[in-house]
Design a protein around this motif. Structure first.
Motif, PDB file in Angstrom:
ATOM      1  N   UNK A  23      -2.259   3.526   3.538  1.00 38.35           N
ATOM      2  CA  UNK A  23      -3.064   4.459   2.747  1.00 38.35           C
ATOM      3  C   UNK A  23      -2.182   5.469   2.013  1.00 38.35           C
ATOM      4  N   UNK A  24      -1.128   5.935   2.653  1.00 31.46           N
ATOM      5  CA  UNK A  24      -0.194   6.857   1.989  1.00 31.46           C
ATOM      6  C   UNK A  24       0.493   6.161   0.819  1.00 31.46           C
ATOM      7  N   UNK A  25       0.893   4.916   1.011  1.00 28.65           N
ATOM      8  CA  UNK A  25       1.511   4.118  -0.052  1.00 28.65           C
ATOM      9  C   UNK A  25       0.529   3.916  -1.204  1.00 28.65           C
ATOM     10  N   UNK A  26      -0.730   3.598  -0.882  1.00 27.55           N
ATOM     11  CA  UNK A  26      -1.754   3.463  -1.921  1.00 27.55           C
ATOM     12  C   UNK A  26      -1.865   4.751  -2.736  1.00 27.55           C
ATOM     13  N   UNK A  60       5.280  -7.045  -8.465  1.00 23.11           N
ATOM     14  CA  UNK A  60       5.867  -7.677  -7.279  1.00 23.11           C
ATOM     15  C   UNK A  60       6.752  -6.693  -6.516  1.00 23.11           C
ATOM     16  N   UNK A  61       7.475  -5.856  -7.238  1.00 21.38           N
ATOM     17  CA  UNK A  61       8.313  -4.825  -6.623  1.00 21.38           C
ATOM     18  C   UNK A  61       7.455  -3.814  -5.865  1.00 21.38           C
ATOM     19  N   UNK A  62       6.362  -3.393  -6.470  1.00 21.36           N
ATOM     20  CA  UNK A  62       5.453  -2.435  -5.837  1.00 21.36           C
ATOM     21  C   UNK A  62       4.850  -3.034  -4.572  1.00 21.36           C
ATOM     22  N   UNK A  63       4.362  -4.256  -4.663  1.00 21.41           N
ATOM     23  CA  UNK A  63       3.735  -4.948  -3.526  1.00 21.41           C
ATOM     24  C   UNK A  63       4.723  -5.134  -2.379  1.00 21.41           C
ATOM     25  N   UNK A  64       5.982  -5.389  -2.699  1.00 23.78           N
ATOM     26  CA  UNK A  64       6.998  -5.601  -1.669  1.00 23.78           C
ATOM     27  C   UNK A  64       7.220  -4.351  -0.812  1.00 23.78           C
ATOM     28  N   UNK A  65       6.886  -3.181  -1.356  1.00 19.19           N
ATOM     29  CA  UNK A  65       7.075  -1.929  -0.629  1.00 19.19           C
ATOM     30  C   UNK A  65       5.859  -1.518   0.201  1.00 19.19           C
ATOM     31  N   UNK A  72       4.596  -7.353   7.702  1.00 17.32           N
ATOM     32  CA  UNK A  72       4.200  -8.768   7.757  1.00 17.32           C
ATOM     33  C   UNK A  72       2.808  -8.975   8.339  1.00 17.32           C
ATOM     34  N   UNK A  73       1.844  -8.120   7.900  1.00 15.49           N
ATOM     35  CA  UNK A  73       0.472  -8.279   8.372  1.00 15.49           C
ATOM     36  C   UNK A  73      -0.471  -8.745   7.269  1.00 15.49           C
ATOM     37  N   UNK A  74       0.052  -8.958   6.059  1.00 16.71           N
ATOM     38  CA  UNK A  74      -0.798  -9.455   4.976  1.00 16.71           C
ATOM     39  C   UNK A  74       0.018 -10.270   3.997  1.00 16.71           C
ATOM     40  N   UNK A  75      -0.699 -11.061   3.222  1.00 19.46           N
ATOM     41  CA  UNK A  75      -0.114 -11.805   2.107  1.00 19.46           C
ATOM     42  C   UNK A  75      -0.842 -11.370   0.849  1.00 19.46           C
TER      43      UNK A  75
END
Length: 98
Positions: A23-26, A60-65, A72-75
């Motif tokens: 949530x903080x990342x969002x 893709x860079x944003x999602x990787x963070x 490793x809890x989502x794809x």
């Protein structure tokens, strides 16, 4: 514009353990102007984010963070589309097809 679909790949207790960090990342991505909307899927097996960025590589860079990715809890499934029609509030994101 991009639709980011998250699918949980771990039990909900593992997802919940990272929820505050996610949530903080969002919130950071909303503040930076990359994310326009987000929320859980029903049933709760992941989420959806509407995003904007200069290109797929940046998304893709944003999602990787994302702490969910790091933990490793989502794809993620990333779908790029051309937003040719929007509500007036999103007019600045309208695009002309190539």
């Amino acid at each position: 514009m991009f639709v980011l679909e998250l699918t949980y790949t771990a039990p909900l207790d593992a997802v919940n353990a990272l929820h505050a960090d996610h949530m903080a990342w969002l919130g950071e991505q909303f503040e930076k102007g990359f994310f326009l909307a987000s929320g859980r899927k029903n049933p709760r097996d992941g989420g959806v984010i509407l995003a904007v960025a200069e290109d797929r590589a940046r998304i893709e860079e944003i999602v990787a963070a994302d702490p969910y990715t790091v933990g490793e809890v989502c794809a993620y499934r990333i779908t790029e589309f051309t937003a040719t029609t929007t509500v007036p509030e999103l007019a600045r994101y309208r695009q002309t097809p190539n």
